[in-house]
Design an enzyme around this catalytic site. Structure first.
Site, PDB file in Angstrom:
ATOM      1  CG  HIS A 145      13.846  29.459  26.831  1.00  0.00           C
ATOM      2  ND1 HIS A 145      14.610  30.385  27.504  1.00  0.00           N
ATOM      3  CD2 HIS A 145      14.570  29.109  25.744  1.00  0.00           C
ATOM      4  CE1 HIS A 145      15.747  30.584  26.844  1.00  0.00           C
ATOM      5  NE2 HIS A 145      15.752  29.815  25.786  1.00  0.00           N
ATOM      6  CD  GLU A 157      11.591  34.659  33.520  1.00  0.00           C
ATOM      7  OE1 GLU A 157      12.525  34.903  32.740  1.00  0.00           O
ATOM      8  OE2 GLU A 157      10.645  33.906  33.227  1.00  0.00           O
ATOM      9  CG  HIS A 216      16.195  36.583  33.400  1.00  0.00           C
ATOM     10  ND1 HIS A 216      15.958  35.262  33.073  1.00  0.00           N
ATOM     11  CD2 HIS A 216      17.247  36.572  34.254  1.00  0.00           C
ATOM     12  CE1 HIS A 216      16.819  34.488  33.736  1.00  0.00           C
ATOM     13  NE2 HIS A 216      17.604  35.256  34.448  1.00  0.00           N
TER      14      HIS A 216
HETATM   15  C1  DXP Z   1      13.935  31.958  31.921  1.00  0.00           C
HETATM   16  C2  DXP Z   1      13.841  32.065  30.458  1.00  0.00           C
HETATM   17  O1  DXP Z   1      13.808  31.100  29.740  1.00  0.00           O
HETATM   18  C3  DXP Z   1      13.772  33.373  29.863  1.00  0.00           C
HETATM   19  O2  DXP Z   1      12.829  34.074  30.544  1.00  0.00           O
HETATM   20  C4  DXP Z   1      15.009  34.166  29.995  1.00  0.00           C
HETATM   21  O3  DXP Z   1      14.660  35.373  30.594  1.00  0.00           O
HETATM   22  C5  DXP Z   1      15.598  34.505  28.691  1.00  0.00           C
HETATM   23  O4  DXP Z   1      16.733  35.258  28.993  1.00  0.00           O
HETATM   24  P1  DXP Z   1      17.440  36.111  27.830  1.00  0.00           P
HETATM   25  O5  DXP Z   1      16.426  37.111  27.344  1.00  0.00           O
HETATM   26  O6  DXP Z   1      18.630  36.718  28.535  1.00  0.00           O
HETATM   27  O7  DXP Z   1      17.806  35.115  26.757  1.00  0.00           O
HETATM   28  N1  LIG Z   2      10.393  32.561  30.988  1.00  0.00           N
HETATM   29  C1  LIG Z   2      10.510  32.640  29.549  1.00  0.00           C
HETATM   30  C2  LIG Z   2      10.544  34.068  29.140  1.00  0.00           C
HETATM   31  O1  LIG Z   2      10.294  34.957  29.935  1.00  0.00           O
HETATM   32  C3  LIG Z   2      10.846  34.427  27.745  1.00  0.00           C
HETATM   33  O2  LIG Z   2      11.642  33.477  27.104  1.00  0.00           O
HETATM   34  P1  LIG Z   2      11.886  33.740  25.536  1.00  0.00           P
HETATM   35  O3  LIG Z   2      10.522  33.845  24.893  1.00  0.00           O
HETATM   36  O4  LIG Z   2      12.647  35.028  25.423  1.00  0.00           O
HETATM   37  O5  LIG Z   2      12.660  32.539  25.054  1.00  0.00           O
END
Ligand code: DXP
Ligand SMILES: NCC(=O)COP(=O)(O)O
Length: 237
Positions: free
Chosen positions: A190, A70, A43
């Site tokens: 998430h 993402e 991300h």
């Molecule tokens: C979209 C989502 O919920 C996660 O993939 C996000 O990438 C978490 O981002 P952080 O690792 O910056 O918390």
């Molecule tokens: N899209 C969710 C992700 O890539 C990871 O979320 P998290 O496990 O770090 O909360």
């Protein structure tokens, strides 16, 4: 079969904390794939607090499973994704200063914008997914944008499940059932973890992919990365 995509944001967080290249993000991605992960997720946020745009470029040639990128489709993100051409792009409506992702798209209000962005990515051979809350109207709105998949934002499930509220799964089950009916692929992510993943998976029909990062990296500090990846794969069978 539900694929495990390991989100490696937190590896980049640790690397950036000292300014060098330890831990090596690309090596970690190679290792989790070797341990059995079926995808790698990143991300790259605008402030590059963890995954940098260059990391995304560097990972492209090393991710031989599924590469999921993402982000909020601001122009710089659009340009990066069209340059890298990952397996999948997941659109997330994050504010620039968001601590973490904290909401799904309003797919009705943003229908025209999302439709245009999705068309651009799909015409470049990139599978698309939209980050949404488990609200049936938003699922129907997502379908109208032409996206291939939705990603269910699972923070509310994870939080309530952790408090012992098993009924928190119900909106997610309904959202997945509707998605299956209307031909939308179902991803989720998430705050999923070793504690909640099996219950979640068992109640989500047609779940294609989970992307997990924060908990997986945290659990690996105690149990080891290879062991944790294998534990997730076992629970996702
Ligand atoms: C979209 C989502 O919920 C996660 O993939 C996000 O990438 C978490 O981002 P952080 O690792 O910056 O918390
Ligand atoms: N899209 C969710 C992700 O890539 C990871 O979320 P998290 O496990 O770090 O909360």
């Amino acid at each position: 079969m539900t694929k495990l995509s390991v989100n490696i944001n937190k590896i980049a967080t640790l690397r950036n904390s000292r300014g060098g290249n330890t831990p090596n993000v690309v090596q970690f991605a190679k290792d989790v794939q070797r341990f059995g992960a079926e995808g790698v997720t990143v991300h790259p946020r605008p402030d590059e607090r963890h995954i940098k745009y260059q990391d995304t470029r560097d990972l492209k040639s090393e991710v031989y499973t599924e590469f999921n990128v993402e982000g909020n489709p601001i122009q710089s993100f659009m340009d990066l994704v069209l340059e890298v051409k990952p397996t999948q792009v997941t659109l997330v409506p994050d504010a620039v200063d968001a601590l973490t992702s904290n909401a799904g798209w309003d797919t009705i209000t943003h229908k025209s914008f999302l439709t245009e962005v999705i068309s651009e990515f799909k015409s470049n051979g990139i599978r698309t997914s939209i980050f949404v809350d488990p609200e049936l109207q938003m699922i129907e709105g997502a379908k109208a944008t032409g996206t291939d998949r939705i990603e269910l934002y699972t923070e509310s499930f994870a939080h309530q499940y952790g408090l012992g509220d098993m009924k928190a799964i119900e909106p997610f089950t309904s959202a997945a059932e509707l998605s299956n009916e209307i031909g939308l692929g179902v991803n989720a992510g998430h705050d999923l973890s070793l504690d909640n993943i099996k219950f979640f998976k068992d109640h989500i029909p047609g779940l294609l992919e989970v992307s997990i990062g924060h908990a997986l990296v945290s659990e690996s500090l105690y149990l080891g990365v290879e062991n944790v990846v294998q534990m997730y794969l076992q629970k996702l069978k």
